[in-house]
Scaffold this motif. Sequence first.
Motif, PDB file in Angstrom:
ATOM      1  N   LEU A  10     125.755  40.348  10.728  1.00  0.00           N
ATOM      2  CA  LEU A  10     125.514  39.442  11.852  1.00  0.00           C
ATOM      3  C   LEU A  10     125.662  38.033  11.301  1.00  0.00           C
ATOM      4  N   VAL A  16     120.536  37.612  17.943  1.00  0.00           N
ATOM      5  CA  VAL A  16     120.452  38.926  18.575  1.00  0.00           C
ATOM      6  C   VAL A  16     118.992  39.259  18.834  1.00  0.00           C
ATOM      7  N   ILE A  28     122.015  40.251   7.766  1.00  0.00           N
ATOM      8  CA  ILE A  28     121.946  39.212   8.784  1.00  0.00           C
ATOM      9  C   ILE A  28     122.000  37.841   8.123  1.00  0.00           C
ATOM     10  N   LEU A  32     117.675  37.458  14.090  1.00  0.00           N
ATOM     11  CA  LEU A  32     117.529  38.780  14.689  1.00  0.00           C
ATOM     12  C   LEU A  32     116.072  39.016  15.025  1.00  0.00           C
TER      13      LEU A  32
END
Length: 116
Positions: A10, A16, A28, A32
């Motif tokens: 990500l 997200v 990530i 997140l």
Amino acid sequence: MTTQRHRSVLQENLVVEGDIQGLGILEIDGRLVGDIAVDSFIVAASGVFKGRVTARNVTVIGSVCGQVEAKSLAIKAQAVVQSDDISTSALSIEDGAVVNGTIRMASASNFFRQPG
């Protein structure tokens, strides 16, 4: 025959919110929020995670706020971890890392559940 673990990333500009589960590696670099169940979880230097993570291996370079359940947990020098519930059987914390919360050392065979 070898099993290849797939890596999902990500990116830094991605935010997200939601739950993620799978058998591969999740890295990530963005933000997140949610519950994560994967084989390996990496929070990169610019990464921010808030939620619950269950993984075989967790590496934190960025920031984590929430419950962590991992067979192996590595907290790198610039990391910030805030958690009232960290459970692991192998832990490394580098000088300079900030860790606030409760850590329980558990037997590797007692707590890890494979995601899926």
